[in-house]
Write an enzyme that holds these catalytic residues in place. Structure first.
Site, PDB file in Angstrom:
ATOM      1  N   GLU A 158       0.819  -1.217   0.000  1.00  0.00           N
ATOM      2  CA  GLU A 158       0.000   0.000   0.000  1.00  0.00           C
ATOM      3  C   GLU A 158       0.848   1.261   0.000  1.00  0.00           C
ATOM      4  O   GLU A 158       1.723   1.450   0.847  1.00  0.00           O
ATOM      5  CB  GLU A 158      -0.923   0.013   1.217  1.00  0.00           C
ATOM      6  CG  GLU A 158      -1.881   1.191   1.247  1.00  0.00           C
ATOM      7  CD  GLU A 158      -2.897   1.125   2.370  1.00  0.00           C
ATOM      8  OE1 GLU A 158      -3.739   2.045   2.460  1.00  0.00           O
ATOM      9  OE2 GLU A 158      -2.858   0.159   3.172  1.00  0.00           O
ATOM     10  N   LYS A 173      -8.507  -0.682   0.930  1.00  0.00           N
ATOM     11  CA  LYS A 173      -9.566  -1.165   1.818  1.00  0.00           C
ATOM     12  C   LYS A 173     -10.476  -2.092   1.037  1.00  0.00           C
ATOM     13  O   LYS A 173     -10.970  -1.730  -0.024  1.00  0.00           O
ATOM     14  CB  LYS A 173     -10.384   0.004   2.390  1.00  0.00           C
ATOM     15  CG  LYS A 173      -9.785   0.622   3.628  1.00  0.00           C
ATOM     16  CD  LYS A 173      -9.739  -0.372   4.765  1.00  0.00           C
ATOM     17  CE  LYS A 173      -8.851   0.116   5.888  1.00  0.00           C
ATOM     18  NZ  LYS A 173      -8.562  -0.980   6.829  1.00  0.00           N
TER      19      LYS A 173
END
Length: 596
Positions: free
Chosen positions: A189, A205
């Site tokens: 990420e 997410k």
């Protein structure tokens, strides 16, 4: 001291390389913050050094949040055993990170033991209920709740990082090795990338485990892509980060060019979105951290209330996990300030200290979340640790008879597939040379050949005399279920721990027949299962959790076998039971199985 960095280059990077893969040694100085008041000073010094042409590599811990905004609550910054709040090494130059090759020396060894979750299932359920209650009260609408996994570590930390990196090869990876502690981060990420003008962040997410085969994997991806619950979870953080970016962005410049994209990681599917903005003139690195840190994807929303609840529920500091790890470097950009800052979100990050290893695992919990499903997601995210628990080689066991290897092309195809899966170097010519040498040394007779492929592409083979097949074999039925989605069931390797609990209990048994948590028969520990029912031959599908054997594959292609989910009732009514593999061929199994 050494630092290894492997980050993707951004679209605005003019280097022409797809990734920044650098190795650093002998820093000119260290910039360290042990107290909150020192964090901004360290980041300002990092920016100054990068403008002066130096590379600065390091991290900012989650507990540094209050340095940027005193209302952001975390555990005590000086908890016993914690690392500094911020740590950066400054280097005058970087060297290239060498690629693995077959000429490399044998990798160093290391080992982690079983990772122990510090949060019991009962405590997890209790905290989950507290989060749902907080959402019901309107205190928050998403909490990123995390737990700590702990293990022991022995051996070479760099070799361990390289194994973790092979399992997450396309992310934002950083290895920091100091005399007192090591950080192995293989985060997928991006926290933010900034060239002094354009700022990009990419929150992650929404998670789904990878499938056991192509069909189930596509199904998992489709479910994630279409999940309104996962989209809502992602959108909450997108909105939070848009607001955060607005604090330092030029008016009207905040954009969301990509929303709800899927990223295929080796063990999970992840949903990501991309947000961009143009920063205001005279924005500093400290300003960016003040606006964005910690990343909303590891807090929840709204950020202040989320962090307050996290402080209450979680029992220990997060440290580098859920912090930011990255590099600030000199960079020529006409619109910018001459630096490029790129930081990951410190997930998939292991910290090693004095023989102990710790890794955090987390998940965003919303009103629609289900406790059991969240626990499954936690387990899926932990799988990258199991893959790198200790060094292993890919393995093929072949039958060599009078100078010919049976099913050779099938074995080589499977080996190449596993090499691609685990990011091992695969040189077909080198493997064929290794096998040719074995064949020339054993031109006559029947032999069992054990072929190993190391991560760096080196292959080795040895031959053992093959005893004649028995007329039939006795096997026992496993007394407990095997986990069907275990990664090492689907690839033949020297990592055999998944099978260890199922070894035959006495020498009278040739092998053990396994079954999964759904009650489906799967395979033997050393071969595939075939049942003859009503004159037809059936074998379990790969989705039940098994190794796709080479003989099994050939028989399926020839139409001599059919895939079918099989249960113990099928075992009892089968006319014949067979053990098959590419060394023994077909072995008849005595149908009176112990435990059936």
């Amino acid at each position: 001291m050494q630092v290894w960095l492997d980050f993707p280059c951004t679209e605005r990077d003019t280097s022409g390389a797809p990734r920044i893969r650098q190795r650093f040694a002998q820093p000119t100085r260290l910039l360290i913050a042990h107290h909150l008041a020192e964090v901004s000073t360290v980041l300002a010094a990092v920016e100054t050094a990068a403008h002066a042409g130096q590379w600065c590599v390091g991290y900012v811990a989650y507990e540094a949040a209050a340095a940027f905004d005193p209302v952001l609550q975390t555990h005590e910054a000086h908890a016993a055993g914690s690392l500094p709040l911020a740590w950066f090494a400054v280097f005058d130059e970087a060297t290239d990170w060498p690629n693995q090759s077959a000429s490399s020396t044998t990798p160093a060894t290391y080992k982690t033991n079983v990772w122990q979750d510090q949060t019991s299932p009962a405590t997890f359920a209790e905290h989950f209920a507290e989060i749902k209650a907080a959402i019901a009260r309107g205190d928050t609408y998403q909490i990123n709740y995390t737990t700590r996994l702990k293990s022991t570590f022995a051996g070479d930390a760099l070799a361990y990082f390289q194994a973790l990196h092979r399992g997450q090869p396309n992310g934002y990876s950083l290895f920091i090795d100091t005399p007192d502690w090591q950080i192995c981060s293989v985060s997928p990420e991006l926290f933010f990338d900034w060239d002094g003008y354009t700022l990009t962040t990419q929150p992650m997410k929404g998670t789904a485990a990878r499938g056991n085969d192509a069909t189930s994997d596509a199904t998992q991806a489709a479910r994630l892509r279409q999940s309104s619950k996962e989209q809502a979870e992602n959108l909450m953080i997108v909105d939070l980060l848009r607001n955060d970016l607005g604090r330092i962005a030029q008016t009207g410049s905040v954009q969301v060019p990509q929303l709800f994209e899927l990223q295929a990681l080796p063990t999970v599917w992840q949903m990501t979105s991309t947000i961009t903005a143009h920063t205001r003139p005279n924005t500093s690195l400290v300003d960016i951290f003040r606006a964005l840190f910690p990343c909303g994807s590891v807090t929840g929303a709204p950020k202040v209330k989320a962090m307050e609840l996290i402080r209450t529920l979680e029992s220990s500091p997060r440290g580098a996990y859920c912090g930011a790890l990255g590099v600030v470097r000199p960079h020529a950009n006409g619109k910018g300030k001459g630096i490029q800052a790129t930081f990951n979100v410190g997930i998939r990050t292991v910290v090693i200290r004095q023989g102990d290893a710790e890794c955090g695992i987390g998940s965003g919990i919303t009103w629609d979340a289900d406790c059991t499903a969240e626990q499954r997601e936690f387990r899926a995210k932990q799988r990258f640790l199991g893959r790198a628990a200790q060094p292993f080689a890919l393995l093929e066991t072949l039958k060599l008879e009078n100078g010919t290897i049976w099913l050779l092309s099938e074995h080589l195809q499977r080996l190449q597939h596993s090499a691609a899966h685990f990011a091992y170097v695969f040189d077909l010519a080198q493997v064929e040379t290794t096998l040719t040498d074995v064949i020339e040394r054993h031109p006559q007779g029947a032999w069992r050949v054990r072929l190993l492929l190391e991560a760096n592409g080196q292959s080795h083979a040895e031959a053992f005399a093959l005893e004649p097949n028995p007329a039939s074999i006795r096997v026992q039925l496993a007394h407990t279920a095997i986990e069907s989605d275990h990664e090492f069931l689907r690839h033949k390797t020297t990592q055999r721990e998944v099978y260890a609990p199922f070894q035959p209990t006495t020498p009278a048994y040739f092998d053990t027949l396994l079954w999964n948590e759904r009650g489906e028969l799967t395979e033997f520990t050393k071969g595939n299962l075939v049942l003859e029912i009503n004159g037809k031959a059936y074998t379990p599908p790969v989705s039940s959790g098994l190794l796709p054997g080479c003989l099994r594959q050939q028989l399926l292609q020839q139409g001599k076998l059919q895939e079918r989910v099989l249960y113990q009732d099928d075992l009892r009514r089968a006319e014949k039971v067979w053990f098959i593999n590419s060394v023994r061929g077909w072995l008849a199994v005595q149908t009176s199985l112990e435990g059936a």
